[in-house]
Design an enzyme around this catalytic site. Sequence first.
Site: not given
Length: 718
Positions: A18, A404
Amino acid sequence: MVNVEEEKNVYRIEGFSCANCAGKFERNVQQLPGVEEAKVNFGASKLSVSGKTTIEELERAGAFENLKVLPEKPILKDDDSTVPVVKPSFFKKYRSLTIASTFLLLALSATVFFEEGSPVPPLLFVASMLASGTQLFKTGFSNLLKLEFDMKTLMTVAVLGGAAIGEWTEIAIVVILFALSEELERFSMDRARSSIRSLMDIVPKQAIVRRDGVELTIPVGQIVIGDTMIVKPGQKIAMDGRILRGHSSINQASITGESVPVDKSTDDNVFAGTLNGEGLLEIAITKLVEDTTIAKIIHLVEEAQGERAPAQAFVDRFAKYYTPVIMAVAALVVVVPPVFFDAPWEIWIYQGLAVLVVGCPCALVISTPIAIVSAIGNAAKQGVLIKGGIHLEEMGTVKAIAFDKTGTLTKGVPAVTDFIQLDNTHSEQDIWAIVAALEHRAQHPLASAFLKGAEAAGANHETLHVEGFASITGKGITGVIAGITYQIGSPKLFSETNADLLSDDVRAQLGTLQQQGKTVMFAGTEQGLLALFAVADEVRETSKSTIAKLHALGMKQTIMLTGDNKGTAEAIGAAVGVRNVYADLMPEQKLDAIKQLKKDYEKVAMVGDGVNDAPALAASTVGIAMGGAGTDTALETADIALMADDLQKLPFTIKLSRKTLAIIKANIIFAISIKFVALLLVVPGWLTLWIAIASDMGATLLVALNGMRLMRVKSDED
């Protein structure tokens, strides 16, 4: 003052169950003598240490979780072969669970064959708990002494309380199920992590190299830059390099996610882990094994998997206060009913213990990291490199995308799109040959477009001899072939020479092509025009469909930002379907445009080449670079890199991000809700340890499986 370089090492960690355990391990390592700094990447299961320490000391720091510490790089033998990593057998890996289960079955059988009050069943239950929970109890007691409250603290207190009231059967089962739950967490996280690490397994460990005229098969670790590698048909390429000789089709799916092989020939770059097709290749090595593109991708993805996303930061903050609150609630459940309502102590102690068990935040803690790790790993396999959980989350909230033009919506390479013959005394091939003979000597950017056009037309210019070649600045070029002076250039060049050359029909054709955003050039002599050519930066085949998919996904705005002139920009914009076009922009003006878009839409992505558009990419919410596989700059600077220059991966990335956000939210809500519902059972006194552990383990398993679904999201999904 002597400046001593700080020693830095990276290790792989096995055994994390964990994120809380990872945090505790990090704190323990930081307290080791000689360690200056330590950072644990739970997503990638790695530890970075600055300073001096040993693997033995690191494993002692992780003894509370029985962590195994391994060097990140394989250990080499004297012959440069690697020491094999021995994987434990199933029984060895799950020995404690197997022994605990055996004792539990014996204990349950003993309750049938022995009379009530016999010490045999309790002793067998204790043996079962010790077999699977010794590490749990050690950590739990240590935490209690330090007043540290985590899930192991909760479980330890619950087990002690259960033993005190004689609930041996239930607490023994709870301990085993808790251990099983931790193993399921380990398995699910390891599965998600290994999805990207498995890419390294496809890279050959040896390669054929030619040195001093002799071909040798050597480990890739011994190959140096400049070596010549021989790759036979059907073999995988072991190292990054540049083709010296040969032609073949290369399957680059492992790097770019492209399913269709790509043709490669002399001077083209190839990548380690890709599959050679039908040709024999000689390749000049350009990168060492640890610097190959696939190694860099794996490293960057693992780093990204360790970056905490906003949702994970919320979970971490929540869990910090959640555990103490659960302990306080459990204490109130134990004390309030007996003290104020004369309820039996034994019943409410049991209820309090069940509250502790149901309160374990396992599912909550794992809800976010497993989703982030799964999604980023899957994206990398599909040819999309996402540089962190925060960028993954942000991509799903983007409302506007700016592109672009050159090299993004277009291919970035000029091409002749239109050829109109204006003179019938020359054949089409003759005209192309004349043009190619002149352009072959030119330096302007469009020359390559004419040469490719001539090649496509089958024209041979090599037999033509050019004399008096000259460049006319800003207008075109001129040269003499077979005593005739030819010119190639702009309409202005020919109108200045002879205004009558441009007839009304020719001017009409010129105007039509210019309105389409194309650059128009003529070839001819002072007496007449041979042909009209239109040159343009070709739109990518996928641009229009990608923009349409983005609009279908609900993108509020799509914008093209370009330094090109307004006419060309609007023509390209209309062809691909963007909703707005900003033309004639300098780099700083692109930056201003992104800032304005952020004011209007808050979350804005910018797609560019990763170099020329750096300011705009940096200012956007998410910067997306094209062609990450070919440029180290794009890999390093962008938030997201599309490895294959494939715009179609953009809608996939947005869908993956949105699905990740949805799964994270669902996991968090489910993990908290199931705890809340179980806790409500305390009111009528219905909560049992069975219900508590079932809700905790069930929630953990469901959350893990839900997060792992992100590993199966495909780029071609609708």
